[in-house]
Design a protein around this motif. Sequence first.
Motif, PDB file in Angstrom:
ATOM      1  N   ALA A  84      28.581  34.213  15.588  1.00 29.13           N
ATOM      2  CA  ALA A  84      28.923  33.428  14.395  1.00 29.13           C
ATOM      3  C   ALA A  84      27.748  33.277  13.441  1.00 29.13           C
ATOM      4  O   ALA A  84      27.934  33.069  12.241  1.00 29.13           O
ATOM      5  CB  ALA A  84      29.445  32.053  14.811  1.00 29.13           C
ATOM      6  N   GLU A  85      26.528  33.394  13.963  1.00 28.39           N
ATOM      7  CA  GLU A  85      25.338  33.249  13.132  1.00 28.39           C
ATOM      8  C   GLU A  85      25.007  34.516  12.348  1.00 28.39           C
ATOM      9  O   GLU A  85      24.185  34.477  11.434  1.00 28.39           O
ATOM     10  CB  GLU A  85      24.134  32.885  14.014  1.00 28.39           C
ATOM     11  N   ARG A  86      25.658  35.617  12.662  1.00 28.49           N
ATOM     12  CA  ARG A  86      25.343  36.881  12.014  1.00 28.49           C
ATOM     13  C   ARG A  86      26.115  37.034  10.703  1.00 28.49           C
ATOM     14  O   ARG A  86      27.290  36.685  10.607  1.00 28.49           O
ATOM     15  CB  ARG A  86      25.662  38.049  12.951  1.00 28.49           C
ATOM     16  N   ASP A  87      25.435  37.564   9.703  1.00 26.18           N
ATOM     17  CA  ASP A  87      26.050  37.785   8.399  1.00 26.18           C
ATOM     18  C   ASP A  87      26.294  39.270   8.108  1.00 26.18           C
ATOM     19  O   ASP A  87      26.777  39.616   7.025  1.00 26.18           O
ATOM     20  CB  ASP A  87      25.163  37.208   7.293  1.00 26.18           C
ATOM     21  N   ASP A  88      25.951  40.128   9.070  1.00 25.52           N
ATOM     22  CA  ASP A  88      26.046  41.567   8.834  1.00 25.52           C
ATOM     23  C   ASP A  88      27.332  42.175   9.380  1.00 25.52           C
ATOM     24  O   ASP A  88      27.473  43.400   9.399  1.00 25.52           O
ATOM     25  CB  ASP A  88      24.846  42.277   9.466  1.00 25.52           C
ATOM     26  N   ASP A  90      31.669  42.371   9.404  1.00 30.57           N
ATOM     27  CA  ASP A  90      32.941  41.985   8.792  1.00 30.57           C
ATOM     28  C   ASP A  90      33.860  41.443   9.887  1.00 30.57           C
ATOM     29  O   ASP A  90      33.484  41.398  11.066  1.00 30.57           O
ATOM     30  CB  ASP A  90      33.574  43.152   8.036  1.00 30.57           C
ATOM     31  N   ILE A  94      33.372  41.472  13.926  1.00 33.44           N
ATOM     32  CA  ILE A  94      33.234  40.209  14.663  1.00 33.44           C
ATOM     33  C   ILE A  94      34.168  40.196  15.857  1.00 33.44           C
ATOM     34  O   ILE A  94      33.788  39.811  16.968  1.00 33.44           O
ATOM     35  CB  ILE A  94      33.510  39.010  13.735  1.00 33.44           C
ATOM     36  N   GLN A 150      33.014  28.163  11.105  1.00 35.75           N
ATOM     37  CA  GLN A 150      31.655  28.561  10.723  1.00 35.75           C
ATOM     38  C   GLN A 150      31.635  29.993  10.209  1.00 35.75           C
ATOM     39  O   GLN A 150      30.999  30.296   9.189  1.00 35.75           O
ATOM     40  CB  GLN A 150      30.717  28.420  11.918  1.00 35.75           C
ATOM     41  N   ILE A 151      32.327  30.888  10.907  1.00 38.95           N
ATOM     42  CA  ILE A 151      32.390  32.292  10.492  1.00 38.95           C
ATOM     43  C   ILE A 151      33.016  32.414   9.106  1.00 38.95           C
ATOM     44  O   ILE A 151      32.521  33.144   8.238  1.00 38.95           O
ATOM     45  CB  ILE A 151      33.181  33.113  11.529  1.00 38.95           C
ATOM     46  N   CYS A 152      34.104  31.682   8.869  1.00 34.94           N
ATOM     47  CA  CYS A 152      34.775  31.749   7.565  1.00 34.94           C
ATOM     48  C   CYS A 152      33.893  31.167   6.467  1.00 34.94           C
ATOM     49  O   CYS A 152      33.813  31.726   5.365  1.00 34.94           O
ATOM     50  CB  CYS A 152      36.107  31.005   7.625  1.00 34.94           C
ATOM     51  N   ARG A 154      30.663  31.054   6.266  1.00 32.94           N
ATOM     52  CA  ARG A 154      29.543  31.937   5.950  1.00 32.94           C
ATOM     53  C   ARG A 154      29.993  33.123   5.107  1.00 32.94           C
ATOM     54  O   ARG A 154      29.168  33.777   4.463  1.00 32.94           O
ATOM     55  CB  ARG A 154      28.873  32.422   7.235  1.00 32.94           C
ATOM     56  N   ARG A 155      31.286  33.401   5.108  1.00 25.11           N
ATOM     57  CA  ARG A 155      31.807  34.552   4.357  1.00 25.11           C
ATOM     58  C   ARG A 155      32.642  34.131   3.160  1.00 25.11           C
ATOM     59  O   ARG A 155      33.286  34.965   2.521  1.00 25.11           O
ATOM     60  CB  ARG A 155      32.634  35.442   5.306  1.00 25.11           C
TER      61      ARG A 155
END
Length: 210
Positions: A84-88, A90, A94, A150-152, A154-155
């Motif tokens: 969940a902390e990764r931004d790289d 899609d 994930i 959290q994932i949503c 961040r995106r």
Amino acid sequence: MTRITPTTPPITRRRAATRDRLVGAAQEVFAERGFHGASVEDICERAQFTRGAFYSNFSSKDELVVEIAARYSERLLAGIAEIAERDDLDLAQIVDAVLEVWTSDRREREMWFLLHTEFTLYTIRDRPVGRSWARQQAGVRKSLAALIDQICARRGLALDVGSEQIARVAMALFSSGTSQHLLEPRAIADGALGSTFLPLILQAVAHPLA
């Protein structure tokens, strides 16, 4: 019928080691004999402890299963939290990463699936225990839902349905996929249901924030 009534003596280093050995022994015995087939005596013999040592740490087999569930869930959620902390990644990536965490220890997962299924059926029939089990499972869903939020966030995505409902669907897909894979390993690959359908579900219910 028994109730899950957690025992709460101080957790010293020695007591923690005793609990760890009992949990490890129980996992082995449950895997071999199932929840109903395993007795407290079997678990104590495998752990090389007395019944007194067992009951000074756990009030029943029910409570021991809840402890196993908590430890298993914590490991899975910790792995998902890192993702969940990764931004790289899609959404499809994930899901693949989560599936990798889910399937990383096949033997443990299969053991837990069988125990989870048997214990869930048992708790459905025994309502006092079932209420305790439902609370434990609700806690897992709540934690998973928070990670989905959290994932949503961040995106920059919003969901058309609640994140806890997504968590329920994900857990159902993973569980059903494991069941079908174990029954027909040549017909359906391990994790195939989740990797195929969860991205489609997320794409259908997630959209960019206005």
